[in-house]
Design an enzyme around this catalytic site. Structure first.
Site, PDB file in Angstrom:
ATOM      1  NE  ARG A   1      48.901  36.733  40.577  1.00  0.00           N
ATOM      2  CZ  ARG A   1      49.372  37.018  41.782  1.00  0.00           C
ATOM      3  NH1 ARG A   1      50.635  37.339  41.943  1.00  0.00           N
ATOM      4  NH2 ARG A   1      48.590  36.991  42.827  1.00  0.00           N
TER       5      ARG A   1
ATOM      6  NE  ARG B   1      49.479  41.554  41.986  1.00  0.00           N
ATOM      7  CZ  ARG B   1      49.457  40.805  43.076  1.00  0.00           C
ATOM      8  NH1 ARG B   1      50.518  40.747  43.857  1.00  0.00           N
ATOM      9  NH2 ARG B   1      48.382  40.104  43.416  1.00  0.00           N
TER      10      ARG B   1
ATOM     11  NE  ARG C   1      44.047  37.497  45.070  1.00  0.00           N
ATOM     12  CZ  ARG C   1      45.167  36.787  45.147  1.00  0.00           C
ATOM     13  NH1 ARG C   1      46.236  37.329  45.668  1.00  0.00           N
ATOM     14  NH2 ARG C   1      45.221  35.557  44.693  1.00  0.00           N
TER      15      ARG C   1
END
Ligand SMILES: Nc1nc2c(ncn2[C@@H]2O[C@H](COP(=O)(O)OP(=O)(O)O)[C@@H](O)[C@H]2O)c(=O)[nH]1
Ligand SMILES: Nc1ncnc2c1ncn2[C@@H]1O[C@H](COP(=O)(O)OP(=O)(O)O)[C@@H](O)[C@H]1O
Length: 351
Positions: A125, A218, A229
């Site tokens: 990320r 996020r 997820r």
């Protein structure tokens, strides 16, 4: 099987075993002492952190590897004086706040905790650094390293491969710190079944709605990844709560409160700063030494020749060994019994 029999069998059949673990570098001489399921090797004249080694012949790890590989196996493990604090395994669904809680703990107690840097095949990320947050790697390389036995555990999570290398955990312990592992439930199950003694903590979200909100806020995943997820979260929470893997379940509703509860269960609620962790005691093994064994005590007779020849008696206690291949063997205790030189009755000083 009894060690002597096992060695005899290897010798008679001339089997060339598969060798696991990190090998010691060559040295000028060594003493070898057979123990119940492994051989203790004392390297002569080596550096303090490179003196004690074990060649495992019939330990749990060796038997496991024999089953997997279908060959005879022996495994090297470096011996370390003293014990490391139990590692802390933290699991929970994506977005629950594991990383945030771990960062808070490490920020407050920087000299006490160290993070086990996992390997992963997922892409980094934005702010993630290779070697700090993860070791980002290729699938084919990681699969090869898994086959070579470099991983304590590994699992396929949300479509990518993740794993904890033996080295990642040992490096933290070598630095005298307590290791924190952020791994999924499958990984936690594997660690539970391994020789690594740890504390297992599962972090739960206050609700699925809040979990989804945290993941979306996020902003690090695509919509497709977020949905994957969230789909996996149900099963993870179910397993986390019911599987007997975990010693503690923490609800991460209010972050500060959860952080305080985490500290409390790690026995840190009263600490303003981290308590000092004592480093390993060093032993001096000169080139000239002889070794004998009584029960679980290895008696090392060190002879140092100077103006006046003197001897040092060192006792190495191997009765409560911990860990072992493919990592270090900890739990060795060492005691300097005394030194004596050639004087009256051969003994003129006993300390
Ligand atoms: N089994 C295993 N799981 C890991 C390891 N490293 C990370 N994970 C887990 O992989 C999952 C995904 O991690 P990550 O990609 O960082 O995403 P995040 O959980 O959303 O921050 C999480 O459940 C982690 O706990 C590892 O070494 N082994
Ligand atoms: N108790 C909390 N309340 C609100 N937001 C939180 C809480 N704990 C963590 N967060 C936020 O939720 C998001 C996911 O947290 P993170 O630590 O990345 O989760 P994980 O490592 O479990 O995937 C982050 O943006 C973090 O700031």
């Amino acid at each position: 099987m009894e060690l002597a029999k096992q060695l005899l069998l290897l010798a008679i059949r001339w089997v060339r075993p598969t060798v696991r673990g990190t090998k010691p570098v060559l040295c000028n001489g060594l003493s070898a002492v057979p123990l119940e399921d492994r051989i203790l090797i004392l390297k002569k004249g080596s550096k303090p952190d490179d003196r004690i080694w074990f060649l495992e012949i019939d330990t749990q790890y060796v038997r496991q590897q024999q089953k997997i590989l279908g060959t005879e196996v022996v495994a090297w493990s470096k011996g370390v004086i003293g014990n490391a604090e139990k590692p802390v395994v933290i699991s929970g669904p994506s977005g629950v706040g594991k990383g945030t809680l771990i960062s808070m703990l490490m920020k407050e107690f920087p000299s006490m905790f160290g993070f086990s840097v996992s390997h992963t095949t997922r892409a980094p990320r934005g702010i993630e650094k290779d070697g700090v947050h993860y070791h980002f790697t290729e699938k084919s390389i990681m699969e090869k390293e898994i086959k070579e036995g470099k991983f304590l555990e590994f699992a396929s999570v949300h479509g990518n491969l993740y794993g904890t290398s033996v080295e990642a955990v040992e490096l933290v312990a070598d630095a005298g710190k307590r290791c924190i592992l952020d791994i999924d439930v499958q990984g936690a199950r594997s660690v539970r079944a391994s020789t690594l003694e740890a504390i297992f903590i599962f972090i739960c979200p206050p609700s699925m709605e809040e979990l989804e909100k945290r993941l979306r806020d996020r902003g690090t995943e695509t919509e497709e990844q977020i949905l994957k997820r969230l789909r996996n979260a149900d099963a993870e929470i179910e397993q986390g709560k019911s599987s007997q893997i975990f010693d503690f379940i923490l609800y991460n509703d209010n972050l500060e409160e959860c952080h305080e509860r985490l500290k409390k269960l790690l026995g840190l609620d009263g600490f303003v700063t981290a308590p000092p962790i004592s480093g390993p005691i060093e032993i001096d093994l000169p080139m000239d030494h002889s070794v004998s064994k009584i029960d679980n005590k290895i008696i090392i007779n060190c002879i140092s020749s100077g103006e006046k020849e003197s001897k040092n008696l060192v006792i190495l206690d191997v009765s409560s060994l911990k860990g072992g291949a493919p990592g270090r063997t900890r739990g060795l205790n060492f005691q300097a019994i005394g030194s004596f030189s050639n004087g009256l009755n051969g003994i003129d000083q006993l300390s």
